[in-house]
Design a protein around this motif. Structure first.
Motif, PDB file in Angstrom:
ATOM      1  N   GLN A  44      10.522 -15.074 -36.836  1.00  0.00           N
ATOM      2  CA  GLN A  44      10.737 -14.713 -35.503  1.00  0.00           C
ATOM      3  C   GLN A  44      12.233 -14.906 -35.216  1.00  0.00           C
ATOM      4  O   GLN A  44      12.431 -15.972 -34.941  1.00  0.00           O
ATOM      5  N   GLU A  58      11.568 -18.872 -35.131  1.00  0.00           N
ATOM      6  CA  GLU A  58      11.109 -19.407 -35.658  1.00  0.00           C
ATOM      7  C   GLU A  58       9.440 -19.609 -36.027  1.00  0.00           C
ATOM      8  O   GLU A  58       9.396 -18.333 -36.006  1.00  0.00           O
ATOM      9  N   ILE A  61       2.653 -19.001 -36.856  1.00  0.00           N
ATOM     10  CA  ILE A  61       1.683 -19.423 -37.615  1.00  0.00           C
ATOM     11  C   ILE A  61       0.393 -17.853 -37.249  1.00  0.00           C
ATOM     12  O   ILE A  61      -0.246 -17.503 -36.523  1.00  0.00           O
ATOM     13  N   ARG A  62      -0.297 -18.031 -38.742  1.00  0.00           N
ATOM     14  CA  ARG A  62      -0.600 -16.882 -39.176  1.00  0.00           C
ATOM     15  C   ARG A  62      -2.053 -17.324 -39.922  1.00  0.00           C
ATOM     16  O   ARG A  62      -2.060 -17.751 -40.981  1.00  0.00           O
ATOM     17  N   PRO A  73      -3.270 -17.482 -33.363  1.00  0.00           N
ATOM     18  CA  PRO A  73      -3.112 -19.148 -32.586  1.00  0.00           C
ATOM     19  C   PRO A  73      -3.209 -19.572 -31.694  1.00  0.00           C
ATOM     20  O   PRO A  73      -3.744 -20.384 -30.915  1.00  0.00           O
ATOM     21  N   VAL A  93       2.798 -26.150 -41.921  1.00  0.00           N
ATOM     22  CA  VAL A  93       3.663 -25.266 -41.660  1.00  0.00           C
ATOM     23  C   VAL A  93       4.912 -25.715 -41.704  1.00  0.00           C
ATOM     24  O   VAL A  93       6.306 -25.078 -42.233  1.00  0.00           O
ATOM     25  N   ASN A 117       7.079 -24.621 -34.436  1.00  0.00           N
ATOM     26  CA  ASN A 117       6.133 -25.440 -33.123  1.00  0.00           C
ATOM     27  C   ASN A 117       5.363 -26.811 -33.458  1.00  0.00           C
ATOM     28  O   ASN A 117       4.527 -27.400 -34.411  1.00  0.00           O
ATOM     29  N   ASP A 179       9.883 -26.184 -25.270  1.00  0.00           N
ATOM     30  CA  ASP A 179       8.993 -24.915 -25.436  1.00  0.00           C
ATOM     31  C   ASP A 179       8.455 -24.645 -23.910  1.00  0.00           C
ATOM     32  O   ASP A 179       8.345 -25.224 -23.042  1.00  0.00           O
ATOM     33  N   ASP A 180       8.206 -22.946 -23.491  1.00  0.00           N
ATOM     34  CA  ASP A 180       7.327 -23.090 -22.244  1.00  0.00           C
ATOM     35  C   ASP A 180       7.537 -23.193 -20.864  1.00  0.00           C
ATOM     36  O   ASP A 180       7.034 -23.639 -20.676  1.00  0.00           O
ATOM     37  N   LYS A 203       8.040 -16.915 -21.456  1.00  0.00           N
ATOM     38  CA  LYS A 203       8.325 -15.628 -21.097  1.00  0.00           C
ATOM     39  C   LYS A 203       8.236 -15.565 -19.349  1.00  0.00           C
ATOM     40  O   LYS A 203       8.051 -14.353 -19.269  1.00  0.00           O
ATOM     41  N   GLU A 238      12.028  -8.344 -24.121  1.00  0.00           N
ATOM     42  CA  GLU A 238      11.673  -7.107 -24.436  1.00  0.00           C
ATOM     43  C   GLU A 238      12.548  -5.680 -24.581  1.00  0.00           C
ATOM     44  O   GLU A 238      13.003  -4.616 -24.929  1.00  0.00           O
ATOM     45  N   GLY A 256      13.145 -12.752 -29.334  1.00  0.00           N
ATOM     46  CA  GLY A 256      11.542 -11.578 -28.016  1.00  0.00           C
ATOM     47  C   GLY A 256      12.223 -10.292 -29.224  1.00  0.00           C
ATOM     48  O   GLY A 256      12.372  -9.536 -29.898  1.00  0.00           O
ATOM     49  N   TYR A 257      10.708  -9.301 -28.559  1.00  0.00           N
ATOM     50  CA  TYR A 257      10.206  -8.013 -29.266  1.00  0.00           C
ATOM     51  C   TYR A 257      11.746  -7.202 -28.874  1.00  0.00           C
ATOM     52  O   TYR A 257      12.359  -6.182 -30.234  1.00  0.00           O
ATOM     53  N   PRO A 262       7.899 -10.741 -34.388  1.00  0.00           N
ATOM     54  CA  PRO A 262       7.865 -12.304 -35.725  1.00  0.00           C
ATOM     55  C   PRO A 262       7.790 -11.169 -37.354  1.00  0.00           C
ATOM     56  O   PRO A 262       6.719 -10.279 -37.374  1.00  0.00           O
TER      57      PRO A 262
HETATM   58  P1  C2E Z   1       5.576 -19.815 -28.761  1.00  0.00           P
HETATM   59  O1  C2E Z   1       5.493 -20.792 -29.142  1.00  0.00           O
HETATM   60  O2  C2E Z   1       5.794 -19.698 -26.768  1.00  0.00           O
HETATM   61  O3  C2E Z   1       5.917 -18.071 -29.716  1.00  0.00           O
HETATM   62  C1  C2E Z   1       5.824 -17.406 -28.909  1.00  0.00           C
HETATM   63  C2  C2E Z   1       4.716 -16.397 -28.783  1.00  0.00           C
HETATM   64  O4  C2E Z   1       5.399 -15.166 -28.394  1.00  0.00           O
HETATM   65  C3  C2E Z   1       4.282 -15.762 -30.606  1.00  0.00           C
HETATM   66  O5  C2E Z   1       2.929 -15.790 -30.523  1.00  0.00           O
HETATM   67  C4  C2E Z   1       5.084 -14.892 -30.218  1.00  0.00           C
HETATM   68  O6  C2E Z   1       4.248 -14.099 -31.253  1.00  0.00           O
HETATM   69  C5  C2E Z   1       5.415 -14.356 -29.127  1.00  0.00           C
HETATM   70  N1  C2E Z   1       6.149 -13.056 -28.686  1.00  0.00           N
HETATM   71  C6  C2E Z   1       7.577 -13.420 -29.135  1.00  0.00           C
HETATM   72  N2  C2E Z   1       8.626 -12.399 -29.130  1.00  0.00           N
HETATM   73  C7  C2E Z   1       7.632 -11.601 -27.227  1.00  0.00           C
HETATM   74  C8  C2E Z   1       7.938 -10.750 -26.471  1.00  0.00           C
HETATM   75  O7  C2E Z   1       9.412  -9.703 -26.950  1.00  0.00           O
HETATM   76  N3  C2E Z   1       6.680 -10.320 -25.854  1.00  0.00           N
HETATM   77  C9  C2E Z   1       5.550 -10.244 -26.156  1.00  0.00           C
HETATM   78  N4  C2E Z   1       4.716 -10.157 -25.681  1.00  0.00           N
HETATM   79  N5  C2E Z   1       5.162 -11.911 -27.127  1.00  0.00           N
HETATM   80  C10 C2E Z   1       6.200 -11.776 -27.656  1.00  0.00           C
HETATM   81  P2  C2E Z   1       2.324 -16.288 -31.031  1.00  0.00           P
HETATM   82  O8  C2E Z   1       3.165 -16.077 -32.854  1.00  0.00           O
HETATM   83  O9  C2E Z   1       0.928 -15.127 -31.597  1.00  0.00           O
HETATM   84  O10 C2E Z   1       1.712 -17.433 -30.855  1.00  0.00           O
HETATM   85  C11 C2E Z   1       1.240 -18.033 -30.129  1.00  0.00           C
HETATM   86  C12 C2E Z   1       1.801 -20.101 -29.819  1.00  0.00           C
HETATM   87  O11 C2E Z   1       0.828 -20.354 -30.892  1.00  0.00           O
HETATM   88  C13 C2E Z   1       2.712 -19.941 -29.570  1.00  0.00           C
HETATM   89  O12 C2E Z   1       3.027 -19.932 -28.240  1.00  0.00           O
HETATM   90  C14 C2E Z   1       2.739 -20.984 -29.942  1.00  0.00           C
HETATM   91  O13 C2E Z   1       1.845 -22.384 -28.958  1.00  0.00           O
HETATM   92  C15 C2E Z   1       1.146 -21.031 -30.829  1.00  0.00           C
HETATM   93  N6  C2E Z   1       1.843 -21.770 -32.222  1.00  0.00           N
HETATM   94  C16 C2E Z   1       2.067 -20.457 -33.396  1.00  0.00           C
HETATM   95  N7  C2E Z   1       2.165 -20.871 -34.827  1.00  0.00           N
HETATM   96  C17 C2E Z   1       2.222 -22.542 -34.349  1.00  0.00           C
HETATM   97  C18 C2E Z   1       2.550 -23.617 -35.328  1.00  0.00           C
HETATM   98  O14 C2E Z   1       2.557 -23.470 -36.539  1.00  0.00           O
HETATM   99  N8  C2E Z   1       2.251 -24.651 -34.465  1.00  0.00           N
HETATM  100  C19 C2E Z   1       1.466 -25.001 -33.459  1.00  0.00           C
HETATM  101  N9  C2E Z   1       1.064 -26.010 -32.675  1.00  0.00           N
HETATM  102  N10 C2E Z   1       1.635 -24.001 -32.519  1.00  0.00           N
HETATM  103  C20 C2E Z   1       1.510 -22.676 -33.275  1.00  0.00           C
END
Ligand code: C2E
Ligand code: CA
Ligand code: CA
Ligand code: CA
Length: 278
Positions: A44, A58, A61-62, A73, A93, A117, A179-180, A203, A238, A256-257, A262
């Motif tokens: 993304q 960023e 993972i999928r 995830p 990753v 991450n 993060d977050d 977010k 968004e 963001g979107y 992503p």
């Molecule tokens: P995160 O690190 O806070 O990543 C951002 C999440 O928000 C991602 O969800 C992304 O797809 C989503 N996002 C981005 N922009 C927007 C937007 O504008 N609107 C909305 N509604 N969502 C948006 P994703 O890909 O489902 O990942 C969820 C969480 O899983 C991540 O939150 C992170 O905590 C974890 N994650 C993902 N990949 C990895 C990784 O390789 N390793 C680790 N340890 N955690 C991961």
């Protein structure tokens, strides 16, 4: 009332059991995800607000399991952490993401950073720093292009041990983002001890900036970050209204979107070309 109470207990018990079974199934299928080639990464974009330039991506993972289908995830990272499977998965990753950004550079798409991450379980490993430096050496990516995203959950682990590792990585030129931010436990005094370069505002604060209360919260977070000499990134942007607010408040980067969802690895170069073409 007694019966209702008992009924509730039984239902609760079944729900617990179901939850437990689901975790066991996910864990079982997680064990072979790397050797079975079931993982991939989406990227993304992060954009510098002032210049409009792409700062980097960023890695997210999928997992596609032939048995379970796509698993988010949000459903499997916690299970991967509890079972420590996050150790090999997280290394996969990091290596894949660094290799990808290096490949872009070789293709002439230079200057992009990669944010990865990192789980607190990985940070606790004795050889974490060596692992990261090893991956950079192996992939040929310069440390200044790598940023690690950590979360406030590190505050409940051995804080000092983790801070020392992060300091060593910072000395090599690697960036560290918290993060977050705003959702966890960090007090400002702890924050000051962390060798971080960036705050990523969660977010949830961006979502609500149409309400005056949330707007002032988001603004305060940006002020704190900038006063501490950090860059501030807003995630989950968004709408054009959110972007306008973030521009007014001198946020540094957005993700963001509104910019892009992503993107699968094989579509990233095309996305960059389209954006440059306007
Ligand atoms: P995160 O690190 O806070 O990543 C951002 C999440 O928000 C991602 O969800 C992304 O797809 C989503 N996002 C981005 N922009 C927007 C937007 O504008 N609107 C909305 N509604 N969502 C948006 P994703 O890909 O489902 O990942 C969820 C969480 O899983 C991540 O939150 C992170 O905590 C974890 N994650 C993902 N990949 C990895 C990784 O390789 N390793 C680790 N340890 N955690 C991961
Ligand atoms: Ca992240
Ligand atoms: Ca985030
Ligand atoms: Ca988040």
């Amino acid at each position: 009332a007694k019966e209702a109470g008992k009924g509730t207990y039984v239902m609760y018990g079944q729900a617990m059991q179901q939850h437990f079974d689901e975790r066991m199934i996910i864990e079982k299928h997680l064990r072979n995800v790397i050797s079975n080639n079931e993982l991939s990464l989406h990227y993304q974009p992060l954009v510098d607000i002032a210049s409009g330039e792409i700062w980097g991506f960023e890695a997210l993972i999928r997992w596609y399991s032939p048995v379970l289908g796509f698993v988010s995830p949000l459903s499997f990272i916690k299970i991967a952490e509890d079972s420590r499977l996050i150790v090999p998965i997280g290394e996969w990753v990091l290596r894949s993401a660094c290799r990808f950004i290096k490949t872009l550079q070789v293709q002439g798409l230079e200057g992009y950073h990669i944010s990865v991450n990192i789980s607190v379980v990985q940070l606790m490993l004795d050889n974490f720093t060596e692992m990261v430096m090893g991956v950079l050496q192996e992939t040929g990516l310069s440390p200044e292009f790598l940023e690690l995203e950590i979360t406030e959950s590190i505050f409940i682990e051995s804080f000092e041990v983790i801070v020392n590792k992060l300091k060593a990585l910072r000395q090599q030129g690697i960036g560290v983002a918290l993060d977050d931010f705003g959702t966890g436990y960090s007090s400002l005094s702890y924050l000051q001890q962390l060798p971080i370069t960036t705050l990523k505002i969660d977010k949830s604060f961006i979502d609500g900036i149409d309400s005056p209360h949330n707007m002032s919260l988001a603004r305060s977070i940006m002020t704190i970050g900038h006063d501490m000499g950090l860059k501030v990134t807003a995630e989950g942007v968004e709408t054009p209204e959110q972007l306008a607010f973030l521009q007014r408040t001198s946020c540094d980067k957005i993700q963001g979107y509104y910019i892009s969802r992503p993107i699968p690895e094989n579509e990233v170069a095309g996305w960059v070309a389209d954006r440059k073409a306007g």
